[in-house]
Design a protein around this motif. Structure first.
Motif, PDB file in Angstrom:
ATOM      1  N   PRO A  93       0.829  -1.218   0.000  1.00  9.56           N
ATOM      2  CA  PRO A  93       0.000   0.000   0.000  1.00  9.56           C
ATOM      3  C   PRO A  93       0.862   1.265   0.000  1.00  9.56           C
ATOM      4  CG  PRO A  93      -0.722  -1.532   1.700  1.00  9.56           C
ATOM      5  CD  PRO A  93       0.572  -2.064   1.160  1.00  9.56           C
ATOM      6  N   LYS A  94       0.377   2.283  -0.686  1.00  4.71           N
ATOM      7  CA  LYS A  94       1.079   3.562  -0.756  1.00  4.71           C
ATOM      8  C   LYS A  94       0.366   4.588   0.132  1.00  4.71           C
ATOM      9  CE  LYS A  94       2.926   2.751  -5.348  1.00  4.71           C
ATOM     10  NZ  LYS A  94       2.508   1.370  -5.492  1.00  4.71           N
TER      11      LYS A  94
ATOM     12  N   SER B 148      15.658   7.876   2.827  1.00  2.00           N
ATOM     13  CA  SER B 148      16.103   8.671   3.970  1.00  2.00           C
ATOM     14  C   SER B 148      15.878   7.845   5.239  1.00  2.00           C
ATOM     15  CB  SER B 148      15.315   9.974   4.043  1.00  2.00           C
ATOM     16  OG  SER B 148      14.020   9.745   4.573  1.00  2.00           O
ATOM     17  N   GLU B 149      16.168   8.450   6.371  1.00  2.00           N
ATOM     18  CA  GLU B 149      15.962   7.783   7.656  1.00  2.00           C
ATOM     19  C   GLU B 149      14.517   7.910   8.140  1.00  2.00           C
ATOM     20  OE1 GLU B 149      20.005   9.834   7.490  1.00  2.00           O
ATOM     21  OE2 GLU B 149      17.927  10.373   7.077  1.00  2.00           O
ATOM     22  N   SER B 150      13.645   8.498   7.331  1.00  2.00           N
ATOM     23  CA  SER B 150      12.254   8.718   7.713  1.00  2.00           C
ATOM     24  C   SER B 150      11.305   7.935   6.816  1.00  2.00           C
ATOM     25  CB  SER B 150      11.917  10.209   7.622  1.00  2.00           C
ATOM     26  OG  SER B 150      10.526  10.404   7.674  1.00  2.00           O
TER      27      SER B 150
ATOM     28  N   GLU C  96       7.786   7.320   2.106  1.00  2.00           N
ATOM     29  CA  GLU C  96       6.475   6.934   1.565  1.00  2.00           C
ATOM     30  C   GLU C  96       5.853   8.059   0.750  1.00  2.00           C
ATOM     31  OE1 GLU C  96       4.776   4.050   1.462  1.00  2.00           O
ATOM     32  OE2 GLU C  96       6.470   3.071   2.410  1.00  2.00           O
ATOM     33  N   PHE C  97       6.006   9.305   1.217  1.00  2.00           N
ATOM     34  CA  PHE C  97       5.391  10.428   0.503  1.00  2.00           C
ATOM     35  C   PHE C  97       6.168  10.798  -0.756  1.00  2.00           C
ATOM     36  CE2 PHE C  97       4.624  14.912  -0.408  1.00  2.00           C
ATOM     37  CZ  PHE C  97       3.244  14.939  -0.446  1.00  2.00           C
TER      38      PHE C  97
ATOM     39  N   LYS D 113       6.304   5.771  -5.763  1.00  2.00           N
ATOM     40  CA  LYS D 113       5.422   6.228  -6.834  1.00  2.00           C
ATOM     41  C   LYS D 113       3.966   6.148  -6.385  1.00  2.00           C
ATOM     42  CE  LYS D 113       4.452   7.246 -11.163  1.00  2.00           C
ATOM     43  NZ  LYS D 113       4.176   8.604 -11.416  1.00  2.00           N
ATOM     44  N   TRP D 114       3.232   7.197  -6.603  1.00  2.00           N
ATOM     45  CA  TRP D 114       1.822   7.236  -6.234  1.00  2.00           C
ATOM     46  C   TRP D 114       1.042   6.444  -7.240  1.00  2.00           C
ATOM     47  CZ3 TRP D 114       0.591  12.888  -4.509  1.00  2.00           C
ATOM     48  CH2 TRP D 114       1.466  13.252  -3.492  1.00  2.00           C
TER      49      TRP D 114
END
Length: 196
Positions: A5-6, A183-185, A190-191, A195-196
């Motif tokens: 899931p995105k 990144s570390e986040s 995810e954002f 890819k959306w």
């Protein structure tokens, strides 16, 4: 293998108020560009610095330091309003940034007026900084999830330049998409990176 899931894409047939999520994520990313975040997550910090530098049209070299970054969401209906104190080579600069974010929608007239929304927002923003002082350098941006290659990109955002706004597609914000690393986040990844 089934796709995972995105964050921003599910079975909803409309944008589901996605611009509100964009407000929060963009505001958070701008604030993560501040020097106070430089030691915690260096990859995330680097992405966020580049993003803010792009929006301010500043080359991101080592001696550029964002000493403070303050953001407001939906002040005077402006999606994101930011004030940045920056140091470059020992010189302190003050920057004000107005961002209108768009998921996939076009620019439109502000409700109750015959003026484009960008014109209305810029008038309020400029009136504030006309009183605050000439040391504040002003920047105006539209950030959209619509890709530059889309047939609607120019149709939806071509008028932005008429009001002094630069338009950035989602992929402009991070540079070359073939060179992304996580990144570390997880939120950032995810954002921005999935890819959306």
């Amino acid at each position: 293998m089934q796709e995972k899931p995105k964050l921003m894409s599910d079975s909803t047939r409309t944008d589901g108020k996605a611009e509100i999520v964009m407000d929060y994520i963009l505001s958070w990313c701008l604030r993560r560009a501040g020097v106070n975040c430089s030691d915690e997550k260096p990859i995330l910090y680097d992405y966020c610095r580049k993003m803010l530098g792009l929006l301010l049209d500043i080359e991101m070299v080592d001696n550029v330091v964002f000493k403070s970054v303050y953001t407001w969401k939906q002040s005077n209906d402006i999606d994101i309003w930011a004030e940045i104190e920056m140091e470059c080579g020992g010189n302190v600069e003050y920057h004000a940034l107005l961002i209108e974010d768009k998921y996939y929608s076009a620019l439109h007239n502000k409700a109750g007026t015959d003026k484009n929304q960008l014109e209305v927002y810029k008038e309020a923003f400029d009136a504030y900084y006309d009183k605050k002082g000439a040391e504040w350098k002003r920047h105006y941006a539209v950030v959209t999830c619509l890709e530059r290659e889309s047939k609607n990109f120019e149709k939806f955002y071509g008028a932005a330049a008429d009001y002094g706004f630069k338009v950035y597609s989602f992929y402009d914000m991070l540079g070359n998409k073939n060179q992304y690393i996580d990144s570390e986040s997880d939120i950032f990844n995810e954002f921005w990176l999935r890819k959306w």
